[in-house]
Write an enzyme that holds these catalytic residues in place. Structure first.
Site, PDB file in Angstrom:
ATOM      1  N   LYS A 175     -36.238 -88.693  39.546  1.00 51.15           N
ATOM      2  CA  LYS A 175     -34.775 -88.587  39.589  1.00 51.15           C
ATOM      3  C   LYS A 175     -34.369 -87.115  39.658  1.00 51.15           C
ATOM      4  O   LYS A 175     -34.474 -86.378  38.685  1.00 51.15           O
ATOM      5  CB  LYS A 175     -34.120 -89.215  38.358  1.00 51.15           C
ATOM      6  CG  LYS A 175     -32.623 -89.433  38.616  1.00 51.15           C
ATOM      7  CD  LYS A 175     -31.778 -89.537  37.369  1.00 51.15           C
ATOM      8  CE  LYS A 175     -31.307 -88.230  36.829  1.00 51.15           C
ATOM      9  NZ  LYS A 175     -30.474 -87.419  37.752  1.00 51.15           N
ATOM     10  N   GLU A 250     -39.468 -80.122  29.051  1.00 49.06           N
ATOM     11  CA  GLU A 250     -39.385 -78.676  29.339  1.00 49.06           C
ATOM     12  C   GLU A 250     -37.915 -78.324  29.262  1.00 49.06           C
ATOM     13  O   GLU A 250     -37.133 -78.751  30.115  1.00 49.06           O
ATOM     14  CB  GLU A 250     -39.917 -78.375  30.745  1.00 49.06           C
ATOM     15  CG  GLU A 250     -41.361 -78.771  30.981  1.00 49.06           C
ATOM     16  CD  GLU A 250     -42.341 -77.923  30.203  1.00 49.06           C
ATOM     17  OE1 GLU A 250     -41.944 -76.880  29.633  1.00 49.06           O
ATOM     18  OE2 GLU A 250     -43.516 -78.319  30.145  1.00 49.06           O
ATOM     19  N   CYS A 284     -34.764 -71.047  33.221  1.00 45.90           N
ATOM     20  CA  CYS A 284     -35.077 -71.308  31.817  1.00 45.90           C
ATOM     21  C   CYS A 284     -35.880 -70.171  31.197  1.00 45.90           C
ATOM     22  O   CYS A 284     -35.873 -69.989  29.991  1.00 45.90           O
ATOM     23  CB  CYS A 284     -35.849 -72.611  31.700  1.00 45.90           C
ATOM     24  SG  CYS A 284     -37.266 -72.670  32.805  1.00 45.90           S
ATOM     25  N   GLU A 381     -28.156 -69.990  25.322  1.00 46.07           N
ATOM     26  CA  GLU A 381     -28.577 -69.897  26.719  1.00 46.07           C
ATOM     27  C   GLU A 381     -27.325 -69.853  27.595  1.00 46.07           C
ATOM     28  O   GLU A 381     -26.529 -70.789  27.593  1.00 46.07           O
ATOM     29  CB  GLU A 381     -29.427 -71.120  27.077  1.00 46.07           C
ATOM     30  CG  GLU A 381     -29.985 -71.050  28.478  1.00 46.07           C
ATOM     31  CD  GLU A 381     -30.834 -72.272  28.848  1.00 46.07           C
ATOM     32  OE1 GLU A 381     -30.384 -73.405  28.617  1.00 46.07           O
ATOM     33  OE2 GLU A 381     -31.946 -72.079  29.373  1.00 46.07           O
TER      34      GLU A 381
HETATM   35  P1  NAD Z   1     -29.532 -81.213  32.470  1.00 48.89           P
HETATM   36  O1  NAD Z   1     -30.207 -81.446  31.167  1.00 48.89           O
HETATM   37  O2  NAD Z   1     -28.062 -81.317  32.535  1.00 48.89           O
HETATM   38  O3  NAD Z   1     -30.101 -82.207  33.563  1.00 48.89           O
HETATM   39  C1  NAD Z   1     -31.487 -82.301  33.870  1.00 48.89           C
HETATM   40  C2  NAD Z   1     -31.772 -83.658  34.503  1.00 48.89           C
HETATM   41  O4  NAD Z   1     -31.535 -84.667  33.527  1.00 48.89           O
HETATM   42  C3  NAD Z   1     -30.863 -84.004  35.692  1.00 48.89           C
HETATM   43  O5  NAD Z   1     -31.612 -84.737  36.642  1.00 48.89           O
HETATM   44  C4  NAD Z   1     -29.814 -84.886  35.040  1.00 48.89           C
HETATM   45  O6  NAD Z   1     -29.178 -85.748  35.958  1.00 48.89           O
HETATM   46  C5  NAD Z   1     -30.662 -85.645  34.037  1.00 48.89           C
HETATM   47  N1  NAD Z   1     -29.930 -86.250  32.921  1.00 48.89           N
HETATM   48  C6  NAD Z   1     -28.770 -85.813  32.363  1.00 48.89           C
HETATM   49  N2  NAD Z   1     -28.400 -86.660  31.383  1.00 48.89           N
HETATM   50  C7  NAD Z   1     -29.350 -87.630  31.297  1.00 48.89           C
HETATM   51  C8  NAD Z   1     -29.544 -88.774  30.472  1.00 48.89           C
HETATM   52  N3  NAD Z   1     -28.667 -89.089  29.525  1.00 48.89           N
HETATM   53  N4  NAD Z   1     -30.638 -89.550  30.678  1.00 48.89           N
HETATM   54  C9  NAD Z   1     -31.541 -89.208  31.617  1.00 48.89           C
HETATM   55  N5  NAD Z   1     -31.406 -88.148  32.442  1.00 48.89           N
HETATM   56  C10 NAD Z   1     -30.332 -87.362  32.287  1.00 48.89           C
HETATM   57  O7  NAD Z   1     -30.042 -79.776  32.951  1.00 48.89           O
HETATM   58  P2  NAD Z   1     -29.615 -78.964  34.244  1.00 48.89           P
HETATM   59  O8  NAD Z   1     -28.222 -78.447  34.028  1.00 48.89           O
HETATM   60  O9  NAD Z   1     -29.926 -79.727  35.490  1.00 48.89           O
HETATM   61  O10 NAD Z   1     -30.664 -77.764  34.173  1.00 48.89           O
HETATM   62  C11 NAD Z   1     -30.472 -76.651  33.403  1.00 48.89           C
HETATM   63  C12 NAD Z   1     -31.280 -76.719  32.120  1.00 48.89           C
HETATM   64  O11 NAD Z   1     -32.635 -76.987  32.417  1.00 48.89           O
HETATM   65  C13 NAD Z   1     -31.284 -75.407  31.374  1.00 48.89           C
HETATM   66  O12 NAD Z   1     -31.085 -75.634  30.002  1.00 48.89           O
HETATM   67  C14 NAD Z   1     -32.681 -74.852  31.630  1.00 48.89           C
HETATM   68  O13 NAD Z   1     -33.143 -73.964  30.652  1.00 48.89           O
HETATM   69  C15 NAD Z   1     -33.479 -76.095  31.703  1.00 48.89           C
HETATM   70  N6  NAD Z   1     -34.717 -75.860  32.443  1.00 48.89           N
HETATM   71  C16 NAD Z   1     -35.887 -75.839  31.751  1.00 48.89           C
HETATM   72  C17 NAD Z   1     -37.075 -75.574  32.422  1.00 48.89           C
HETATM   73  C18 NAD Z   1     -38.383 -75.537  31.684  1.00 48.89           C
HETATM   74  O14 NAD Z   1     -39.407 -75.691  32.325  1.00 48.89           O
HETATM   75  N7  NAD Z   1     -38.400 -75.366  30.379  1.00 48.89           N
HETATM   76  C19 NAD Z   1     -37.061 -75.363  33.794  1.00 48.89           C
HETATM   77  C20 NAD Z   1     -35.854 -75.407  34.465  1.00 48.89           C
HETATM   78  C21 NAD Z   1     -34.681 -75.676  33.772  1.00 48.89           C
END
Ligand code: NAD
Length: 477
Positions: A175, A250, A284, A381
């Site tokens: 997804k 992650e 991140c 962040e």
């Molecule tokens: P997000 O948590 O809003 O979304 C991530 C994914 O989760 C998307 O596909 C979203 O549609 C899905 N999602 C959201 N709510 C959900 C739910 N209730 N159930 C299942 N899936 C759901 O994050 P974002 O805004 O897309 O990305 C930014 C964040 O990701 C930042 O906090 C960043 O630090 C983190 N990030 C971490 C890493 C790592 O490897 N540690 C890498 C990249 C990004």
């Protein structure tokens, strides 16, 4: 733009969503709609999971390692052939500079090559047990894995979940984030063209709440591999706990960049801006808290700020661009709120923080000085182009400040004293750390966080282990 994939990818073909309410995908550089995408409904998610389960049982799990290797190498080859298309789609959807998008497309292919080769090197153990006989371990696939990925590095992160999960013999329901579904859909199509049996990789665009929740709670999902924010990660862990599903997470970060006076300070100052501002700070691993030993603080800040002003912010389609726009108007607002709060609190904005162009969600990278450890901009962040720099006098106190964070993902430390480098590296609470470098990701090495930055590891052989169950078999004499 007719070749843009916009439907769900289920059982090896594109299909319309049964929900049929498409949302526009906006190019953040032009603010124009580039595609209309309808997310998967609960019904679509259930259908995709059930057929992924069938595809797993029908033979993917039992295919010989050599055949799985061939398929994964084929995927890598086709990804390399389609690199420019992947890079263009990624750049248009999220405003990523095209040169970075090309590098990330190549990284995705490299990930498939690594795990194609890993399949035949992934072994169990023989264990000399006390009662004699013969004891050995097997690493077995789990079944259907849900891979949920964010919008900041959509293509490489999709690859570094899908490739090891497939290599280990699982099927995957991927997804992508609502803002960045295109390259994930292309990955599904390319994998099918490369010989992956239908249903082994399903790709379901959709919102987190509508598509994600159903995916995480479905009883046939055995593992959820998630990359995204800490708040959503925590919710996923809670949902997954009901079925005792395996999770790897992650999550967010607030990584330190530590500069000692004995380092090559000029080099650190020149290289550090891109350790926080690359991907317009939507990273991140962004080193957004800089700790500089007081003796070299002014010199470092001057060079860092000058190097920041030199960064080329602009149209992501141009090869020379280093920073594109933020992903959305909403994301830019969040970042601007951090900057205006810092300004109102009397903090010094030494560079940037303003909008360079009237169109597109651009923001000049901001350098914030004179911050306090309790400031929100120092603790939270930001996920945008904002860095805070503070001086330190004492190594032990500085390490306490570094570790005074719920996060522990990445970081850098600059020193030419080997003993200090090793001493500090041991004490910093983070899953990834670079000495005299800004790198965070190596395909061959484990990547992940301490504390609220996550659980489990992507990449390297550690990721492949994470997509298997460990079985112990004893053979009596
Ligand atoms: P997000 O948590 O809003 O979304 C991530 C994914 O989760 C998307 O596909 C979203 O549609 C899905 N999602 C959201 N709510 C959900 C739910 N209730 N159930 C299942 N899936 C759901 O994050 P974002 O805004 O897309 O990305 C930014 C964040 O990701 C930042 O906090 C960043 O630090 C983190 N990030 C971490 C890493 C790592 O490897 N540690 C890498 C990249 C990004």
């Amino acid at each position: 733009m007719s070749e843009i994939p916009t439907q769900l990818f289920i059982n090896g073909e594109f299909r319309s969503s049964t929900q049929g309410k498409p949302a526009g995908l906006i190019n953040p550089a032009t603010e124009e709609i580039i595609a209309e995408i309808a997310g998967a409904s609960a019904e679509d998610v259930a259908a995709a999971i059930e057929s992924a389960h069938e595809a797993y049982r029908r033979g993917w799990r039992d295919l010989t390692p050599g055949k799985r290797t061939d398929v994964l190498f084929n995927i890598a080859r086709l990804l390399r052939e389609n690199m420019e298309r992947i890079a263009q789609l990624e750049s248009q959807s999220i405003g990523k500079p095209i040169s970075d998008a090309r590098d990330e497309a190549a990284l995705g292919a490299r990930v498939f090559e690594y795990y194609a080769g890993a399949i035949t090197k992934f072994t169990g153990q023989t264990i000399p047990v006390a009662r004699g006989g013969f004891d050995f371990t097997l690493r077995q696939p789990m079944g259907v894995v849900a891979a949920i990925v964010p919008w900041n590095f959509p293509f490489p992160i999709a690859c570094w979940k899908v490739a090891p999960a497939l290599a280990a013999g699982n099927s995957v329901v991927l997804k992508p984030a609502s803002l960045s579904p295109l390259t994930a859909l292309l990955l599904g199509q390319i994998a099918r063209q490369a010989g992956l049996p239908p249903g082994v990789l399903q790709v379901l665009p959709g919102s987190g709440q509508e598509t994600g929740d159903v995916l995480v709670t479905h009883p046939l999902i055995r593992k959820v591999s998630f990359t995204g924010s800490t708040s959503v990660g925590s919710r996923i862990m809670e949902l997954a706990s009901r079925g005792l599903k395996r999770v790897s997470l992650e999550l967010g970060g607030k990584s330190p960049n530590i500069v000692f006076a004995d380092a090559d300070v000029d080099r650190a100052a020149m290289e550090s801006p891109m350790s926080v501002f690359a991907n317009t700070g939507q990273d991140c691993c962004a080193r957004s808290r800089v700790f500089v030993e007081r003796r070299v603080f002014d010199r470092f800040v001057d060079s860092f700020t000058a190097a920041t002003r030199q960064l080329r912010v602009g149209n992501p389609v141009q090869d020379a661009t280093q920073l594109g726009p933020l992903v959305s108007a909403g994301q830019r607002r969040v970042v601007e709120d951090f900057i205006s709060e810092a300004r109102k609190g009397g903090r010094r904005i030494a560079a940037g923080g303003d909008r360079p162009f009237p169109r597109g969600y651009y923001l000049n990278p901001a350098v914030v000085l004179e911050v306090e450890p309790s400031d929100r901009v120092w603790r939270e962040e930001v996920f945008g182009p904002v860095v805070c720099i503070r001086p330190f006098d004492d190594e032990a106190k500085m390490i306490e400040e570094v570790n005074d964070s719920p996060y522990g993902l990445s970081g850098s430390l600059w020193t030419n004293d080997l003993r200090r480098a090793l001493r500090v590296a041991r004490q910093v609470e983070s899953g990834v750390l670079s000495i005299n470098s800004n790198s965070s990701v190596h395909v061959e090495a484990p990547f992940g966080g301490f504390k609220q930055s996550g659980l489990g590891r992507d990449l390297g052989m550690a990721a492949m282990e994470g997509y298997t169950e460990l079985k112990n078999v004893y053979v009596g004499e």
